[in-house]
Motif scaffolding. Structure first.
Motif, mmCIF file in Angstrom:
data_model
loop_
_atom_site.group_PDB
_atom_site.id
_atom_site.type_symbol
_atom_site.label_atom_id
_atom_site.label_comp_id
_atom_site.label_asym_id
_atom_site.label_seq_id
_atom_site.Cartn_x
_atom_site.Cartn_y
_atom_site.Cartn_z
ATOM 1 N N GLY A 12 -12.432 77.182 43.101
ATOM 2 C CA GLY A 12 -11.260 77.989 43.436
ATOM 3 C C GLY A 12 -11.572 78.836 44.650
ATOM 4 N N GLY A 15 -9.271 83.927 44.608
ATOM 5 C CA GLY A 15 -8.044 84.736 44.551
ATOM 6 C C GLY A 15 -7.701 85.191 43.140
ATOM 7 N N CYS A 16 -8.017 84.372 42.145
ATOM 8 C CA CYS A 16 -7.734 84.774 40.759
ATOM 9 C C CYS A 16 -8.623 85.959 40.376
ATOM 10 C CB CYS A 16 -7.945 83.595 39.819
ATOM 11 S SG CYS A 16 -6.750 82.269 40.057
ATOM 12 N N ASP A 83 -3.745 78.524 38.591
ATOM 13 C CA ASP A 83 -3.222 77.156 38.749
ATOM 14 C C ASP A 83 -4.304 76.118 39.030
ATOM 15 O OD1 ASP A 83 -0.669 77.931 38.222
ATOM 16 O OD2 ASP A 83 0.030 77.907 40.306
ATOM 17 N N CYS A 84 -5.383 76.494 39.706
ATOM 18 C CA CYS A 84 -6.431 75.501 39.970
ATOM 19 C C CYS A 84 -7.094 75.051 38.667
ATOM 20 C CB CYS A 84 -7.473 76.055 40.932
ATOM 21 S SG CYS A 84 -6.847 76.299 42.600
ATOM 22 N N ASN A 89 -4.373 71.916 41.199
ATOM 23 C CA ASN A 89 -3.760 72.656 42.311
ATOM 24 C C ASN A 89 -4.361 72.314 43.682
ATOM 25 O OD1 ASN A 89 -1.922 74.668 43.214
ATOM 26 N ND2 ASN A 89 -3.431 76.287 43.064
ATOM 27 N N VAL A 90 -4.675 73.300 44.477
ATOM 28 C CA VAL A 90 -5.095 73.091 45.869
ATOM 29 C C VAL A 90 -6.330 72.190 45.983
ATOM 30 C CG1 VAL A 90 -5.862 74.218 47.994
ATOM 31 C CG2 VAL A 90 -4.066 75.284 46.601
ATOM 32 N N GLY A 145 -0.352 80.589 37.643
ATOM 33 C CA GLY A 145 -0.118 81.511 38.754
ATOM 34 C C GLY A 145 -1.154 81.265 39.830
ATOM 35 N N CYS A 146 -0.773 81.533 41.055
ATOM 36 C CA CYS A 146 -1.686 81.307 42.191
ATOM 37 C C CYS A 146 -1.632 82.513 43.115
ATOM 38 C CB CYS A 146 -1.287 80.027 42.912
ATOM 39 S SG CYS A 146 -2.404 79.560 44.266
ATOM 40 N N PRO A 147 -2.312 83.597 42.666
ATOM 41 C CA PRO A 147 -3.026 83.771 41.391
ATOM 42 C C PRO A 147 -2.091 84.327 40.320
ATOM 43 C CG PRO A 147 -3.352 85.698 42.746
ATOM 44 C CD PRO A 147 -2.476 84.782 43.544
#
Ligand code: SF4
Length: 176
Positions: A12, A15-16, A83-84, A89-90, A145-147
């Motif tokens: 990741g 950001g989380c 979300d990752c 996710n990304v 959530g992202c994040p």
């Protein structure tokens, strides 16, 4: 009884964890209920037995595969954190290409990669496909959530650290 809490960062962007730090003064409340025994901000090498672990990021390499299995074995409650972790996710954008193409592009074809080789010992080996946590282990709660917002993290931790089940319904996820 005080709980043991861990937060872990796999594939990741951190950001989380930044959102976790956005709890600000509410971190002091968390500290009244739990000891943070493993985290990017705690110098603990081994993953210990914990009550709750928040796992940020997708599984992108061989080390992550081993880590997530160990975490599952040693954690009473495992939360896919962001979300990752929930969907990949990304990081999963690289799944559109074979990993050899990604490595060649990253290490051999772009400016700044001057050594002209793909590292094999300095970094963990990529797995063929980036995967969300639930494809490898049982996930108890999905925190999207992202994040995820600090309010949502606070709610989930408050419930879990008091042995309650967080309700992550549409209304909760919409308004944090
Ligand atoms: S979910 Fe978003 S903020 Fe969290 S690690 Fe992934 S990209 Fe970063």
């Amino acid at each position: 009884m005080r709980k043991k809490l861990a937060t872990v960062w796999l594939g990741g962007c951190s950001g989380c964890h930044m959102s976790f730090l956005d709890l600000d003064e509410r971190l002091l409340e968390i500290a009244q209920w739990a000891d943070v025994v493993k985290s990017p901000v705690v110098d603990q090498k081994e993953f210990p037995e914990v009550d709750v672990v928040l796992v940020e990021g997708a599984v992108v390499n061989a080390e992550h595969e081993e880590e997530i299995v160990l975490m599952r074995r040693r954690s009473r409650v495992l939360v896919a954190f962001g979300d990752c972790a929930v969907t990949a996710n990304v990081p999963s954008m690289r799944n559109a290409w074979p990993k050899e193409v990604v490595l060649r592009r990253s290490y051999l074809e772009v400016p700044g990669t001057v050594e002209g080789r793909v590292p094999t010992e300095e970094v963990a080996a990529l797995i063929d496909r980036v995967r969300p946590l639930h494809e490898l282990v049982k996930v108890d709660f999905f925190l999207p959530g992202c994040p995820p917002s600090a309010d949502l993290i606070y709610y989930v931790l408050t419930e879990l650290l008091h042995d309650r089940v967080p309700v992550l319904d549409e209304a909760r996820l919409k308004f944090g």
